[in-house]
Motif scaffolding. Structure first.
Motif, PDB file in Angstrom:
ATOM      1  N   VAL A 195       1.034  -1.125   0.027  1.00  0.00           N
ATOM      2  CA  VAL A 195      -0.168  -0.099  -0.070  1.00  0.00           C
ATOM      3  C   VAL A 195       0.852   1.303   0.010  1.00  0.00           C
ATOM      4  N   ARG A 196       1.996   1.385   0.763  1.00  0.00           N
ATOM      5  CA  ARG A 196       2.815   2.528   0.899  1.00  0.00           C
ATOM      6  C   ARG A 196       3.686   2.723  -0.379  1.00  0.00           C
ATOM      7  N   MET A 197       3.960   1.622  -1.083  1.00  0.00           N
ATOM      8  CA  MET A 197       4.666   1.616  -2.439  1.00  0.00           C
ATOM      9  C   MET A 197       3.694   2.208  -3.347  1.00  0.00           C
ATOM     10  N   LEU A 231      -8.521  -8.067   9.721  1.00  0.00           N
ATOM     11  CA  LEU A 231      -8.442  -6.724   9.893  1.00  0.00           C
ATOM     12  C   LEU A 231      -7.957  -6.164  11.294  1.00  0.00           C
ATOM     13  N   THR A 232      -8.261  -6.795  12.294  1.00  0.00           N
ATOM     14  CA  THR A 232      -8.129  -6.249  13.638  1.00  0.00           C
ATOM     15  C   THR A 232      -6.642  -6.253  13.921  1.00  0.00           C
ATOM     16  N   GLU A 233      -6.051  -7.580  13.369  1.00  0.00           N
ATOM     17  CA  GLU A 233      -4.615  -7.367  13.455  1.00  0.00           C
ATOM     18  C   GLU A 233      -3.757  -6.607  12.530  1.00  0.00           C
ATOM     19  N   GLN A 234      -4.157  -6.266  11.311  1.00  0.00           N
ATOM     20  CA  GLN A 234      -3.551  -5.475  10.233  1.00  0.00           C
ATOM     21  C   GLN A 234      -3.834  -4.067  10.116  1.00  0.00           C
ATOM     22  N   VAL A 261      -3.523   1.578   7.735  1.00  0.00           N
ATOM     23  CA  VAL A 261      -3.840   2.989   7.829  1.00  0.00           C
ATOM     24  C   VAL A 261      -2.640   4.000   7.472  1.00  0.00           C
ATOM     25  N   ARG A 262      -1.720   3.351   8.575  1.00  0.00           N
ATOM     26  CA  ARG A 262      -0.191   4.239   8.907  1.00  0.00           C
ATOM     27  C   ARG A 262       0.135   4.153   7.203  1.00  0.00           C
ATOM     28  N   GLU A 322     -10.858   8.727   9.099  1.00  0.00           N
ATOM     29  CA  GLU A 322     -10.640   8.910   7.792  1.00  0.00           C
ATOM     30  C   GLU A 322     -10.778   7.596   7.025  1.00  0.00           C
ATOM     31  N   LEU A 323     -11.352   6.632   7.420  1.00  0.00           N
ATOM     32  CA  LEU A 323     -11.363   5.471   6.471  1.00  0.00           C
ATOM     33  C   LEU A 323     -12.933   5.335   5.811  1.00  0.00           C
ATOM     34  N   ASN A 324     -12.725   5.226   4.716  1.00  0.00           N
ATOM     35  CA  ASN A 324     -13.960   4.847   3.896  1.00  0.00           C
ATOM     36  C   ASN A 324     -14.563   3.262   4.269  1.00  0.00           C
ATOM     37  N   VAL A 325     -15.458   3.071   4.793  1.00  0.00           N
ATOM     38  CA  VAL A 325     -15.604   1.647   5.019  1.00  0.00           C
ATOM     39  C   VAL A 325     -17.179   1.189   4.495  1.00  0.00           C
ATOM     40  N   LYS A 326     -17.083   0.240   3.508  1.00  0.00           N
ATOM     41  CA  LYS A 326     -18.168  -0.404   2.904  1.00  0.00           C
ATOM     42  C   LYS A 326     -18.348  -1.722   3.079  1.00  0.00           C
TER      43      LYS A 326
END
Ligand code: SAM
Ligand code: SF4
Length: 325
Positions: free
Chosen positions: A79-81, A100-103, A108-109, A151-155
């Motif tokens: 994602v960062r790349m 998701l809870t782990e990662q 997001v960072r 800030e996260l868009n959740v669907k």
């Protein structure tokens, strides 16, 4: 870039793995699929290089998919790349939510803009029947955690199945008190999806209106994908529909796909167009890659033929888990 039909192609779905920790009945067989060896999967460096080229062609919205993308190590680094090195405008992922809870904090960072979480039922037994795993609680915890990032868009993406209409109604109810949109995806006759009976949008709207009251069509920014949305009075989030069969949207299609083993696919239903992994590994330069990608996009098929018996996908890309949805 524009294709020959004058459609603006600005979005790519990239499958990062063909493996998954669930076995949804309409997507993957119980025994799993014969997974590709690691060396047959594009490396993150290869994905980065291709994304530099997609970005140069004005394709700057990326959805990471799979299989289950969170089962591949280091996805936050990818994602960062994509955000930093390739200048992608939006990087989101579609996930079954289990990890998701782990990662998610790390994602997001790294700059992830949104998550689509696939969930078809809130009932534990039904979840076990659909996914062949007993992991509903982890998915619900993942959704709760995702909503803690403002800030996260959740669907939530739900593929409603004919025998489970009440489950779909309950999923729609998630948008009542939470800041998330729920989208219903019509079952597509790809792989095991051919054996499952979905629910048509019009039928589901009728049931939803009985349960929650009038649904009013509401706008969706143009060029932002195939979903169309409705507002329900008293709901925080909206209810969307992606109805590839009953509301064919091919004339507005803005997307292409990259499979985990490096094929470019310009239409979900048609055979893959270009073996980009082969080109990358045989020393093609960026100009040659760009030229091949541009030609394939220009020739993107006019539309799918799900209701006719032509244009089937190649057998080795039979399952949705291998194409990426
Ligand atoms: N594992 C991740 C997930 O479930 O979100 C990403 C891959 S999955 C193939 C992507 C999306 O495709 C999911 O929302 C899933 O429900 C949907 N899907 C799978 N098979 C389908 C089918 N036959 N018709 C319509 N949607 C399907
Ligand atoms: Fe896995 Fe997603 Fe397919 Fe379910 S829909 S089996 S979670 S890839």
């Amino acid at each position: 870039m524009l294709d020959a039909q004058n459609r603006s192609i600005d979005y790519i779905r990239i499958s990062v793995t063909d493996r998954c920790n669930l076995r949804c009945v309409y997507c993957m067989p119980e025994e799993g699929v014969h997974s590709l060896p690691h060396e047959e999967i594009l490396s993150y460096e290869e994905i980065r290089r291709l994304c530099g080229i997609f970005s140069a062609l004005d394709i700057r919205k990326v959805k990471l998919t799979g299989g289950e993308p969170l089962t591949r190590k280091g996805i936050a680094e990818l994602v960062r790349m994509l955000k930093v090195d390739c200048g992608m405008e939006s990087v989101t992922l579609t996930t079954n939510g289990i990890l998701l809870t782990e990662q998610l904090a790390e994602l997001v960072r790294a700059g992830v803009d949104g998550v689509n979480i696939s969930l078809d039922t809130l009932d534990r037994d039904c979840f076990r029947k659909i996914t062949r795993r007993d992991e509903l609680e982890q998915v619900l915890a993942g959704i709760r955690f995702a909503l803690t990032f403002p800030e996260l868009n959740v669907k939530i993406n739900c593929v409603p199945v004919a025998q489970h209409v009440d489950d779909a109604l309950a999923i729609a109810g998630l948008a009542k008190d939470q800041r998330l949109n729920v989208r219903f995806i019509e079952m597509m006759p790809i792989g095991l999806g051919k054996q499952s009976e979905g629910i048509r949008e019009a039928d589901l709207i009728q049931r939803l209106e009985c349960a929650y009251g009038k649904m009013t069509p509401c706008g969706q920014p143009p060029g932002n994908g195939p979903a169309h949305y409705y507002h329900v009075q008293g709901f925080q989030g909206n209810i969307g529909f992606i109805s590839a069969i009953s509301h064919k949207f091919c004339s507005e299609c803005n997307r292409i796909r990259l499979t985990a083993d490096g094929y470019l696919k310009t239409c979900l239903q048609y055979e893959a167009d270009v073996d980009l992994k082969k080109m990358l590994r045989s020393g093609a330069d960026d100009g040659q890659l760009l030229q091949s990608i541009r030609e394939a996009i220009t020739d993107k098929p006019q539309g799918h033929h799900f209701t006719e018996e032509v244009g089937e996908t190649k057998p080795e890309q039979h399952y949705m888990s291998q194409i990426g949805g």
